[in-house]
Design a protein around this motif. Structure first.
Motif, PDB file in Angstrom:
ATOM      1  N   HIS B 110       0.807  -1.227   0.000  1.00 49.88           N
ATOM      2  CA  HIS B 110       0.000   0.000   0.000  1.00 49.88           C
ATOM      3  C   HIS B 110       0.832   1.264   0.000  1.00 49.88           C
ATOM      4  O   HIS B 110       0.379   2.288  -0.470  1.00 49.88           O
ATOM      5  N   GLN B 111       2.029   1.184   0.554  1.00 48.19           N
ATOM      6  CA  GLN B 111       2.800   2.419   0.698  1.00 48.19           C
ATOM      7  C   GLN B 111       4.034   2.423  -0.187  1.00 48.19           C
ATOM      8  O   GLN B 111       5.049   2.987   0.169  1.00 48.19           O
ATOM      9  N   ILE B 112       3.946   1.786  -1.329  1.00 48.49           N
ATOM     10  CA  ILE B 112       5.120   1.723  -2.199  1.00 48.49           C
ATOM     11  C   ILE B 112       5.554   3.126  -2.623  1.00 48.49           C
ATOM     12  O   ILE B 112       6.742   3.392  -2.801  1.00 48.49           O
ATOM     13  N   ASP B 113       4.602   4.036  -2.706  1.00 47.73           N
ATOM     14  CA  ASP B 113       4.950   5.410  -3.083  1.00 47.73           C
ATOM     15  C   ASP B 113       5.861   6.046  -2.034  1.00 47.73           C
ATOM     16  O   ASP B 113       6.756   6.806  -2.359  1.00 47.73           O
ATOM     17  N   VAL B 114       5.591   5.727  -0.779  1.00 48.24           N
ATOM     18  CA  VAL B 114       6.425   6.267   0.288  1.00 48.24           C
ATOM     19  C   VAL B 114       7.813   5.624   0.221  1.00 48.24           C
ATOM     20  O   VAL B 114       8.833   6.310   0.309  1.00 48.24           O
ATOM     21  N   LEU B 115       7.834   4.306   0.040  1.00 43.79           N
ATOM     22  CA  LEU B 115       9.121   3.609   0.012  1.00 43.79           C
ATOM     23  C   LEU B 115       9.980   4.108  -1.143  1.00 43.79           C
ATOM     24  O   LEU B 115      11.205   4.093  -1.071  1.00 43.79           O
ATOM     25  N   GLU B 116       9.334   4.530  -2.209  1.00 41.08           N
ATOM     26  CA  GLU B 116      10.091   4.996  -3.367  1.00 41.08           C
ATOM     27  C   GLU B 116      10.770   6.333  -3.114  1.00 41.08           C
ATOM     28  O   GLU B 116      11.680   6.715  -3.829  1.00 41.08           O
ATOM     29  N   LYS B 142       7.355  -5.113  -9.299  1.00 43.26           N
ATOM     30  CA  LYS B 142       8.345  -4.569 -10.220  1.00 43.26           C
ATOM     31  C   LYS B 142       8.948  -3.279  -9.651  1.00 43.26           C
ATOM     32  O   LYS B 142      10.152  -3.063  -9.712  1.00 43.26           O
ATOM     33  N   ARG B 143       8.092  -2.481  -9.064  1.00 44.74           N
ATOM     34  CA  ARG B 143       8.604  -1.227  -8.499  1.00 44.74           C
ATOM     35  C   ARG B 143       9.535  -1.509  -7.338  1.00 44.74           C
ATOM     36  O   ARG B 143      10.583  -0.873  -7.192  1.00 44.74           O
ATOM     37  N   ILE B 147      13.475  -0.521  -6.826  1.00 51.86           N
ATOM     38  CA  ILE B 147      14.053   0.197  -5.678  1.00 51.86           C
ATOM     39  C   ILE B 147      15.260  -0.588  -5.169  1.00 51.86           C
ATOM     40  O   ILE B 147      16.305  -0.022  -4.859  1.00 51.86           O
ATOM     41  N   ILE B 148      15.096  -1.902  -5.072  1.00 52.11           N
ATOM     42  CA  ILE B 148      16.174  -2.719  -4.519  1.00 52.11           C
ATOM     43  C   ILE B 148      17.431  -2.574  -5.370  1.00 52.11           C
ATOM     44  O   ILE B 148      18.554  -2.555  -4.862  1.00 52.11           O
ATOM     45  N   HIS B 149      17.241  -2.436  -6.671  1.00 53.97           N
ATOM     46  CA  HIS B 149      18.408  -2.322  -7.549  1.00 53.97           C
ATOM     47  C   HIS B 149      19.074  -0.958  -7.452  1.00 53.97           C
ATOM     48  O   HIS B 149      20.200  -0.803  -7.889  1.00 53.97           O
ATOM     49  N   GLU B 150      18.374  -0.011  -6.893  1.00 58.28           N
ATOM     50  CA  GLU B 150      18.944   1.329  -6.818  1.00 58.28           C
ATOM     51  C   GLU B 150      19.941   1.390  -5.672  1.00 58.28           C
ATOM     52  O   GLU B 150      19.585   1.151  -4.522  1.00 58.28           O
ATOM     53  N   LYS B 151      21.158   1.713  -5.983  1.00 58.91           N
ATOM     54  CA  LYS B 151      22.224   1.651  -4.973  1.00 58.91           C
ATOM     55  C   LYS B 151      22.011   2.658  -3.846  1.00 58.91           C
ATOM     56  O   LYS B 151      22.259   2.364  -2.691  1.00 58.91           O
TER      57      LYS B 151
END
Lengths: 291, 985
Positions: B110-116, B142-143, B147-151
């Motif tokens: 639900h809060q993927i926008d925040v995690l991003e 996918k999102r 994020i995980i791939h972003e260093k």
């Protein structure tokens, strides 16, 4: 069937021993060999058991599947048997060598187990006339050292005891269409009542006496044997004569009586062992096929 | 004990599927043999099979003790690189110590926008969470992966399900969800203990479990875990981030919040549960379809029911109650209304102006209109919500934090969001996600995702139109870039094995000016036997993009390069598109060549295809090539080659037209851009030169030759392009228009149409023919890609070719890459792969390509429209001459040839009393007072920018000539200003 060559002198020795209630391996006439039972040995079946009796080793796996009930008994499920005599057990089974024995064994198993007195077939019914559980009982002979019937029947009883059938619900929508719903909890399952499941006791007529749990050598000395399926109350549910020779009515009577006695005595410790194992739950040490 | 008849020998049912879990991380690397304790467990579950049976599935599950924690602070784990930082500081009033966050599944969902958000760093994503997210929502998964791939985000995936100490088995009576929650708590516990024991200076590094479930928090408290780690509700945590108050806006609303917003009034009927819907669809009482909201009327929508093959039916839905909270593109279940309640679609334009008109649309007079199938939405099968672009309507109440958001797409309802930055967001283009639509709320509830920038700014608007047209335009991910060839790149001897060396040929390319992705080059030379050899060389993109890898998948998804004014969104990374694949001059490039031997009458004597290496001698523009051809003094090889090509092209074109190919017309505009500001300073329609058509002819020829070849080789799976003949009714408008000028047009065949268009002329009206061709273009169908095994109509109507495909632009079209692969297999230059030969997979690919092409076209048009607006904004009011292209009930559509611009002149407006208008459908003519408008009439209009609605700026046209009192406007004396006012940027 796996046979061994026994010389005349050996035969006489065995015969005389049995006459005196002393068998080659030191047992009495109504004694079983050492028996080991382990359940839940094949993880991808719904119930399984492995039984070793002397050197005879049998593996039974039970798969529950949804099928259509037989038209004559719409409110009952049923069992299907398949006996695989693998060449593992004895080289004689190579190719199609084990087929005949397999068919013979499974025919007997149908008679013994696939009836409502042995297994509560009504509990296998999901929706009368439409869906029922079909238990596919697969028997795999791993090693033959005589007395296959008894070993198989014990393994089947143990495997049925071990069988966990996923619980299903029938949901009906307003149009009357029925849908089977499966619980997502793997622990939510149905157990079978195996109280009345019989065990087979094979009695081998050797000379004038008869023995239970005959080894291959003793079998070679016998003229005919009688298989008797006995419930825990001592009720005989099926008898069959196997082997080429004939049996007189008197000895049939005697053998039946002995079979009842032995069978009754067999059930109590068997259930005991199964329940003990069940109580161990997850703590149970798995032996499997390496033990 | 009746035996049940004969005994069949049943197959053995002992063996069931055993699937090895591949999630086991790779064993430790680095020379020395690590001793890893591996423990085998099994996971068991039952599954219903499609045939209605029940299957027990057992998966092997290995546990290991070499899974490291990923923290920089840890000295115990033998990890080579760490992800989580030691100084994981976030200014939170709740957690003053450095901490790592462990979100549970619902928080991620639900809060993927925040995690991003860039603020949120040092997060441990547990495998349990990752798997559950994957199972529940593919887009969020996918999102999350991105994020995980972003260093810089420092997100670490901890494979707790395979860790010996954090793996737990489901207990009797425990639901799958409870088990997962417990697994998360166990992992959090492990982390806190682990970080405590590592003797290094951990500075009291702690873990914080984020949840939005009170129950989970309570369980953590009950089990006495809280002395080890903190468990905070996600809302509270985000609110506690004192340094970043704006994050609160990005919080999605949870269920509790929804209730407080809405009134108690129930506005909508309840949606049916999925099981009822499925049963209903099965029994035929409901139908399933895609919900398509109407652009013009917010109370009306259609549901498109996919029928057999291409065709489908539409069901009309009318009224707020019947629409029942469905949003454009949702998959819905519809119940048909009884026949007596069927209605006709209204022709009224209704825009949602707020809560004032809550109720059903007023009954209009519908005497003539035909009632059509009407239904109501009873349930939602699949929501197709995406983040929507739009603008905020700031609430009238000053202190209010609740505002309505108006999406740019008129088909999307307004969304209620909560934000405290309303004053900053006003006037900006923002993105908003829908969280839910409770049945007692007039509007769906959503939350703010991000701001795109000020409305009307070029970059912002470009972003908006890319997002609204679903054009994938993010930078290429590292995974994709990894498949690019390493630089410096050179042709190796292995590359040469199956290639022909054509470096000695005088090959040159002809393209529009400024083109950097050159995918075709040509040559022509005279052979010893007097015949001509003509070669079309196409960039060998399939050499670089191998099937199935991330690069290939990305290109397949993008489908096409999108050209906007002043911007190009590449289908393949720039290294390929502008360098390695681009057939630039004087460098060696790999090519796929199609070589014909022709006689001087342009008859093909021989065709062959080969992979090759070429070295282009010149990259020319159309104008340069034209100059060389025309300049009689030049006699070099390139010029001779061009002349040969030109000569043949003319013959080819003549032949093609004789066969009935159509030459249609549509005005394309070209902007002259200011080199610094990239603002359009002038606008003109594109001019076509002989060389344009020269290149085109040979591309067509190559495409046709290749299409024939791949179809001969692969009857079932050739990727082709067809252009269906339009149904006769499409031509109505063209025929009527021509008739009004007493010109006969025949539309029986393409040939007849082409011929009659050629002779259609009106004296003293030289532009008539072009206008007619523009009209004819509007009658055409869309050309589409298809798989030859799935269709039997291959004809290309416009080109009058029995078979056609796309081969010549693999840099910018994915279809060409597939065609290249097919052709390479056909000539034995490359190996095949299963998906290439699977007609269903290929058909699915074609659908995507067709969709992407359509969207690219729309985006392109929108971009042109936006730049036209920019242009007219700087020009003020212009006075131009134009032609009436269409006549409508209450308006005429005028084309301004000078700008290639089309605009509508309305004759009725809200504030003015409509003058007497008589519309005659047969003409079609429109009579206003005494003046009658016909198609092709010459009119004069003023053009200005209407910026009253900042989201939907448009070009406004008003009539100046003919003069109709009360309708036309006076000619503005302000001619184009000498100096354009500086654009506010």
């Amino acid at each position: 069937m796996a046979t061994v060559q026994v010389s005349e002198a050996e035969k006489v020795y065995i015969l005389h021993g049995i006459r005196d209630d002393l068998r080659v391996d030191g047992r009495g006439c109504e004694d079983y060999r050492h028996m080991e039972i382990e359940t839940d040995v094949v993880s991808n079946t719904d119930g399984s058991a492995k039984v070793t009796l002397g050197h005879t080793a049998v593996l039974v796996g039970i798969k529950a599947d949804i099928g259509k009930p037989r038209p004559l008994v719409p409110n009952e499920g049923y069992l299907e048997f398949f006996v695989d005599c693998s060449a593992n057990a004895t080289p004689e089974f190579e190719g199609r060598g084990g087929e005949e024995l397999g068919t013979e064994l499974s025919n007997t198993l149908y008679k013994v187990f696939n009836n409502k007195h042995s297994v509560d077939l009504k509990s296998l019914c999901i929706c009368p006339g439409e869906h029922c559980w079909v238990l596919y009982v697969d028997v795999l002979l791993l090693q033959c050292d005589g007395n296959l019937y008894d070993a198989i029947s014990i393994a089947i009883k143990a495997a049925l005891f071990n069988t966990k059938i996923p619980r299903v619900r029938i949901s009906t929508d307003e149009e009357g269409g029925k849908e089977i719903e499966l619980s997502d909890d793997p622990y939510d399952c149905m157990r079978l009542n195996v109280e009345n499941v019989p065990c087979i006791v094979t009695l081998c007529k050797v000379g004038h006496r008869h023995v239970v749990d005959a080894t291959l050598q003793e079998k070679a000395c016998s003229v005919a044997s009688l298989i008797i399926s006995v419930t825990h109350k001592g009720t005989v549910t099926c008898t069959r004569k196997v082997g080429g020779g004939s049996l007189d009515s008197e000895s049939i009577f005697e053998m039946t009586e002995a079979g009842k006695r032995v069978g009754k005595a067999l059930h109590a410790p068997l259930m005991n062992v199964l329940q003990q194992e069940e109580h161990l739950g997850k703590k149970k040490q798995k032996v499997g096929f390496l033990g | 004990y009746a035996n049940e008849g004969a005994v069949q020998s049943t197959p053995t049912h002992l063996l069931v599927i055993t699937i090895h879990s591949h999630a086991v991380p790779p064993p430790t690397r680095g020379g020395a043999v690590a001793v890893i304790a591996i423990m085998l467990k099994s996971k068991t579950f039952v599954k219903k099979t499609r045939s209605g049976g029940v299957m027990k599935i057992v998966r092997e599950h290995y546990l290991r003790d070499d899974i490291w924690c990923g923290s920089e602070a840890c000295t115990e784990c033998k990890q080579e690189s760490t992800v989580l930082q030691t100084d994981a500081c976030m200014e939170s009033s709740l957690c003053s110590y450095p901490h790592y966050l462990i979100p549970d599944t619902n928080v991620v969902l639900h809060q993927i926008d925040v995690l991003e958000d860039a603020v949120i760093r040092n997060v441990i994503i547990l495998q349990t969470v990752l798997q559950e997210v994957r199972h529940r929502s593919a887009p969020v998964y996918k999102r999350l992966k991105d994020i995980i791939h972003e260093k810089e985000k420092h997100f670490y995936t901890f494979t707790n399900e395979h860790h010996r100490e954090t793996f737990i088995e489901r207990e009797p009576g425990e639901s799958a969800n409870d088990r997962n929650d417990r697994a998360i708590r166990v992992a959090a516990k492990w982390y806190s203990q682990h970080l405590k024991t590592s003797e290094s200076d951990t500075d009291g590094l702690k873990v914080v479990l984020l949840t939005n479930d009170q129950g989970n928090k309570q369980k953590a408290e009950e089990s006495g875990l809280l002395y080890l780690f903190t468990c905070i509700l996600v809302e509270e945590y985000i609110k506690s981030l004192t340094a970043n108050p704006e994050l609160v806006d990005r919080l999605a609303l949870s269920n509790d919040d929804k209730n407080e917003i809405t009134s108690s009034k129930v506005l909508f009927p309840e949606h049916l549960p999925l099981s009822r819907i499925q049963a209903g669809i099965k029994s035929g009482s409901f139908v399933q379809g895609t919900f398509r909201a109407s652009r013009d009327n917010y109370l009306e929508a259609t549901v498109f029911i996919q029928g057999e093959g291409e065709d489908g039916t539409e069901i009309l839905i009318q009224g707020l109650q019947n629409l029942n909270r469905a949003v454009h593109q949702d998959v819905v279940a519809v119940q048909l209304l009884p026949r007596n309640q069927w209605v006709a679609p209204s022709s009224v334009v209704l825009q949602d102006e707020g809560a004032a008109k809550d109720d059903n649309v007023e009954e209009e007079e519908e005497e003539k209109a035909v009632n059509i199938t009407t239904g109501k939405v009873v349930g939602i099968i699949k929501r197709n919500w995406r983040p929507f672009c739009g603008m905020l309507n700031v609430s009238q109440i000053k202190e209010s934090t609740r505002h309505l958001f108006t999406p740019a797409d008129r088909r999307i309802p307004r969304i209620r969001i909560e934000t405290r930055q309303a004053s900053t967001l006003a006037g900006q283009r923002i993105m908003v996600s829908i969280d839910g639509w409770p049945k007692d709320s007039r509007y769906p509830n959503g939350h703010f995702v991000r701001s795109l920038g000020g409305a009307g700014e070029k970059d912002t608007e470009q972003e908006v139109l890319l997002l609204e047209h679903d054009v994938p335009h993010q930078a290429f991910s590292q995974a994709v870039l990894n498949f690019l060839p390493k630089m410096p790149w050179a042709i190796t001897p292995e590359d040469m094995v199956r290639r022909e060396d054509l470096r000695h040929l005088t090959v040159c390319s002809v393209d529009p000016p400024g083109c950097t992705d050159i995918d075709d080059a040509l040559h022509c030379r005279e052979l010893e036997n007097g015949n001509l050899e003509v070669g079309v060389h196409i960039a060998d993109v399939s050499h670089f993009i191998r099937p199935g890898n991330a690069l290939d998948k990305e290109a397949a998804n993008r489908g096409t390069t999108v050209y906007l004014c002043g911007k190009r969104i590449d289908m393949v990374p720039e290294l390929l598109s502008s360098n390695l694949c681009s057939l630039r001059s004087n460098v060696e490039r790999l090519a796929f060549s199609c070589i014909w031997e022709m006689n001087h009458e342009a008859e093909i004597l021989k065709t062959r295809f080969t992979k090759s290496v070429i070295n282009s001698k010149a990259s020319l523009t159309y104008a340069e090539a034209q100059m060389r051809i025309d300049d009689t003094n030049k006699n070099d090889d390139i010029t001779k080659s061009l002349r040969g090509l030109n000569k043949l092209a003319k013959i080819l074109k003549r032949q093609r037209i004789e066969k009935g190919a159509l030459t249609l017309s549509s005005l394309e505009v070209r902007f002259h851009m200011d080199s610094e500001t990239h603002d359009p300073i002038d606008l003109q329609t594109k001019e076509l030169m002989e060389t344009n058509s020269m290149v085109e002819e040979f591309m067509l020829l190559a495409n046709i030759s290749v299409a024939q070849k791949i179809y001969d080789e692969f009857q079932e799976c050739a990727l082709l392009r067809k252009h269906p003949a339009p149904p006769p009714s499409n031509y109505d408008i063209l025929l009527k228009a021509a008739k009004s000028k007493d010109v006969a047009i025949y539309t029986d065949t393409a040939k007849a149409l082409a011929d009659s268009l050629d002779v259609a002329k009106v004296d003293g009206f030289p532009y008539f023919n072009t206008l007619l061709r523009i009209l004819a273009t509007r009658c055409m169908m869309q050309a589409v890609y298809f798989c030859s095994g799935m269709d039997n109509d291959f004809h290309h109507y416009g080109l009058a070719s029995p078979i056609y495909t796309h081969f010549t632009s693999p840099i910018r079209r994915y279809a060409d890459i597939i065609v290249h692969r097919l052709l390479a297999v056909a000539i034995g230059a490359d190996s095949t792969y299963p998906d290439l030969m699977d007609k269903h997979k290929q058909s699915a690919l074609c659908n995507n390509l067709n969709y992407r092409h359509k969207m690219a076209q729309y985006a392109q048009r929108a971009s042109v429209a936006f730049h036209t607006q920019l242009f007219f904004k700087s020009r003020g009011i212009l006075n131009e001459e134009g032609f009436v292209l269409f006549v409508r009930k209450n308006a005429i559509i005028v084309l301004i040839p000078k700008f290639g611009l089309e605009g509508t002149v309305f004759f009725d407006s809200k504030d003015k009393v409509a003058p007497s208008i008589v519309f005659d459908e047969e003409g079609p003519t429109l009579t206003i007072q005494q003046h009658t408008f016909r198609i092709f009439d010459k009119v004069k209009v003023t053009i200005s920018l209407d910026a009253s609605n900042i989201q939907h700026q448009k070009i406004r046209m008003a009539l100046t000539d003919p003069v109709i009192p009360g309708v036309s406007v006076p000619v503005p004396d302000a001619e184009p200003q000498a100096k354009k006012p500086k654009l506010d940027r």
